[in-house]
Motif scaffolding. Sequence first.
Motif, PDB file in Angstrom:
ATOM      1  N   SER A 152     -33.345  14.718  10.854  1.00  0.00           N
ATOM      2  CA  SER A 152     -33.085  15.988  11.525  1.00  0.00           C
ATOM      3  C   SER A 152     -31.702  16.014  12.174  1.00  0.00           C
ATOM      4  CB  SER A 152     -34.166  16.287  12.565  1.00  0.00           C
ATOM      5  OG  SER A 152     -34.111  15.355  13.611  1.00  0.00           O
ATOM      6  N   MET A 153     -31.150  14.855  12.486  1.00  0.00           N
ATOM      7  CA  MET A 153     -29.795  14.788  13.023  1.00  0.00           C
ATOM      8  C   MET A 153     -28.751  14.894  11.914  1.00  0.00           C
ATOM      9  SD  MET A 153     -30.361  11.800  15.843  1.00  0.00           S
ATOM     10  CE  MET A 153     -28.704  11.728  16.449  1.00  0.00           C
ATOM     11  N   GLY A 154     -29.193  14.848  10.666  1.00  0.00           N
ATOM     12  CA  GLY A 154     -28.270  14.961   9.541  1.00  0.00           C
ATOM     13  C   GLY A 154     -27.592  13.662   9.180  1.00  0.00           C
ATOM     14  N   LEU A 155     -28.170  12.543   9.557  1.00  0.00           N
ATOM     15  CA  LEU A 155     -27.543  11.246   9.298  1.00  0.00           C
ATOM     16  C   LEU A 155     -28.046  10.571   8.033  1.00  0.00           C
ATOM     17  CD1 LEU A 155     -27.486   9.846  12.927  1.00  0.00           C
ATOM     18  CD2 LEU A 155     -25.625  10.906  11.660  1.00  0.00           C
ATOM     19  N   LEU A 156     -29.098  11.096   7.420  1.00  0.00           N
ATOM     20  CA  LEU A 156     -29.599  10.520   6.173  1.00  0.00           C
ATOM     21  C   LEU A 156     -28.916  11.210   4.993  1.00  0.00           C
ATOM     22  CD1 LEU A 156     -33.440  10.049   6.544  1.00  0.00           C
ATOM     23  CD2 LEU A 156     -31.675   8.331   6.525  1.00  0.00           C
ATOM     24  N   PRO A 157     -28.395  10.445   4.055  1.00  0.00           N
ATOM     25  CA  PRO A 157     -27.755  11.053   2.881  1.00  0.00           C
ATOM     26  C   PRO A 157     -28.807  11.517   1.869  1.00  0.00           C
ATOM     27  CG  PRO A 157     -27.587   8.678   2.786  1.00  0.00           C
ATOM     28  CD  PRO A 157     -28.240   9.007   4.075  1.00  0.00           C
ATOM     29  N   THR A 158     -29.249  12.749   1.994  1.00  0.00           N
ATOM     30  CA  THR A 158     -30.332  13.237   1.132  1.00  0.00           C
ATOM     31  C   THR A 158     -29.885  14.316   0.155  1.00  0.00           C
ATOM     32  OG1 THR A 158     -30.955  14.808   2.852  1.00  0.00           O
ATOM     33  CG2 THR A 158     -32.123  12.694   2.798  1.00  0.00           C
ATOM     34  N   ARG A 160     -26.882  15.921  -2.691  1.00  0.00           N
ATOM     35  CA  ARG A 160     -25.918  15.436  -3.675  1.00  0.00           C
ATOM     36  C   ARG A 160     -24.512  15.369  -3.093  1.00  0.00           C
ATOM     37  NH1 ARG A 160     -24.646  17.947  -9.599  1.00  0.00           N
ATOM     38  NH2 ARG A 160     -23.365  16.206 -10.258  1.00  0.00           N
ATOM     39  N   SER A 161     -24.208  16.286  -2.201  1.00  0.00           N
ATOM     40  CA  SER A 161     -22.865  16.293  -1.619  1.00  0.00           C
ATOM     41  C   SER A 161     -22.612  15.073  -0.737  1.00  0.00           C
ATOM     42  CB  SER A 161     -22.651  17.570  -0.802  1.00  0.00           C
ATOM     43  OG  SER A 161     -23.571  17.628   0.272  1.00  0.00           O
ATOM     44  N   ASP A 162     -23.667  14.405  -0.292  1.00  0.00           N
ATOM     45  CA  ASP A 162     -23.488  13.189   0.503  1.00  0.00           C
ATOM     46  C   ASP A 162     -22.989  12.020  -0.340  1.00  0.00           C
ATOM     47  OD1 ASP A 162     -24.342  14.393   2.874  1.00  0.00           O
ATOM     48  OD2 ASP A 162     -26.450  13.976   2.403  1.00  0.00           O
ATOM     49  N   TRP A 166     -19.098   8.717  -5.023  1.00  0.00           N
ATOM     50  CA  TRP A 166     -19.510   7.923  -6.176  1.00  0.00           C
ATOM     51  C   TRP A 166     -19.684   8.778  -7.429  1.00  0.00           C
ATOM     52  CZ3 TRP A 166     -21.186   7.018  -1.228  1.00  0.00           C
ATOM     53  CH2 TRP A 166     -20.855   5.767  -0.712  1.00  0.00           C
ATOM     54  N   GLU A 167     -19.340  10.041  -7.328  1.00  0.00           N
ATOM     55  CA  GLU A 167     -19.435  10.933  -8.492  1.00  0.00           C
ATOM     56  C   GLU A 167     -18.172  10.777  -9.343  1.00  0.00           C
ATOM     57  OE1 GLU A 167     -21.689  13.385  -9.598  1.00  0.00           O
ATOM     58  OE2 GLU A 167     -23.108  12.512  -8.183  1.00  0.00           O
ATOM     59  N   PHE A 168     -18.342  10.901 -10.645  1.00  0.00           N
ATOM     60  CA  PHE A 168     -17.205  10.882 -11.560  1.00  0.00           C
ATOM     61  C   PHE A 168     -16.928  12.298 -12.014  1.00  0.00           C
ATOM     62  CE2 PHE A 168     -19.078   6.640 -12.042  1.00  0.00           C
ATOM     63  CZ  PHE A 168     -17.965   5.881 -11.742  1.00  0.00           C
ATOM     64  N   GLU A 169     -15.684  12.518 -12.329  1.00  0.00           N
ATOM     65  CA  GLU A 169     -15.323  13.836 -12.841  1.00  0.00           C
ATOM     66  C   GLU A 169     -15.964  14.001 -14.207  1.00  0.00           C
ATOM     67  OE1 GLU A 169     -11.369  16.345 -14.171  1.00  0.00           O
ATOM     68  OE2 GLU A 169     -11.164  14.376 -13.261  1.00  0.00           O
TER      69      GLU A 169
END
Length: 182
Positions: A152-158, A160-162, A166-169
Amino acid sequence: MDSSQPKWVIELNNGLPQKPKNASSIPDPPGFATSKSVTGKQKSQVAARKTPTPEETETLKLKKAWEVALGPAKQIPMQAIMGYMSGNSLQIFSIMMVAMLFKNPIQAIAQTNMAFSRFESPGTRSQMLGVKAVYILMQCLLLGLGVYKVHSMGLLPTTRSDWLAWEFERQPLERAYFASGR
């Protein structure tokens, strides 16, 4: 001395009153029975305390173990209210609360055997496994409350934008070129 003063003021100024010479003249408080004040009929009621049997002792130990096992369940509502009151912003109070929501249950789970060692006996050993399992489950519920608070604090990377680092073009499979109409 001034006779207009109340009796208690005079006694207070003169020091503590002396003990009465005859201590037996002071009546016992209600419900208190000594050997001298117990009559023959009452002696059967105020008999010496008998030592509990081993079965009674094991039953009592098991009851106390269940109280310890269900203790964390009593903390869950309080921790939930504290989590709600601390808000979802990153402040020192909310961060410390989340740290305690993780530290205390993990520490308690690690010390489960030590917490129940005083209740274990050869007769209760098989029943203590269920008690310990409930204790660990209650601690896991507190951990779950901590995970929910972190989420709820927004600290978990849940989302895709988080994970964009590590995303590739994406490489297109084909290209379309427009023809120039000259």
